[in-house]
Design an enzyme around this catalytic site. Sequence first.
Site, PDB file in Angstrom:
ATOM      1  N   VAL A  16      -2.487  93.953  53.535  1.00 27.59           N
ATOM      2  CA  VAL A  16      -2.488  92.938  54.421  1.00 27.59           C
ATOM      3  C   VAL A  16      -4.058  92.972  55.140  1.00 27.59           C
ATOM      4  O   VAL A  16      -4.286  93.567  55.057  1.00 27.59           O
ATOM      5  CB  VAL A  16      -1.896  92.642  55.323  1.00 27.59           C
ATOM      6  CG1 VAL A  16      -0.138  91.692  54.992  1.00 27.59           C
ATOM      7  CG2 VAL A  16      -1.465  93.330  56.422  1.00 27.59           C
ATOM      8  N   CYS A  17      -5.015  91.494  55.731  1.00 29.39           N
ATOM      9  CA  CYS A  17      -5.522  92.476  56.444  1.00 29.39           C
ATOM     10  C   CYS A  17      -5.826  92.988  57.658  1.00 29.39           C
ATOM     11  O   CYS A  17      -4.596  93.575  58.509  1.00 29.39           O
ATOM     12  CB  CYS A  17      -6.049  90.949  57.456  1.00 29.39           C
ATOM     13  SG  CYS A  17      -7.256  89.715  56.658  1.00 29.39           S
ATOM     14  N   PRO A  18      -6.881  94.427  57.380  1.00 23.04           N
ATOM     15  CA  PRO A  18      -8.109  93.992  56.830  1.00 23.04           C
ATOM     16  C   PRO A  18      -8.311  94.707  55.817  1.00 23.04           C
ATOM     17  O   PRO A  18      -9.568  94.834  55.454  1.00 23.04           O
ATOM     18  CB  PRO A  18      -9.522  94.707  58.039  1.00 23.04           C
ATOM     19  CG  PRO A  18      -8.412  96.034  58.996  1.00 23.04           C
ATOM     20  CD  PRO A  18      -6.578  95.863  58.642  1.00 23.04           C
TER      21      PRO A  18
END
Length: 79
Positions: free
Chosen positions: A16-18
């Site tokens: 998941v981000c980042p």
Amino acid sequence: MAKYEVTKSVDVRGEVCPVPDVETKRALKKMKSGEILEVWIDYAMSKERIPEAVKSMGHEVLEIEEVGNSEWKIYIKVK
């Protein structure tokens, strides 16, 4: 037959981000003009964030291909 002659592939599924954004940028910095990066993602937000980041870096997003249930491949041409 493959649509593009992919030079490098980055698989950030499960991240998941980042992480997907960072890994994509890291890979692009090591590539030469004209080469094609294939990025595998399964995080929907990255489908919007990565193309935005790539375009701001001056590269071209060739295609965002849906390859499964919430799974995509983004093809990027290095400028």
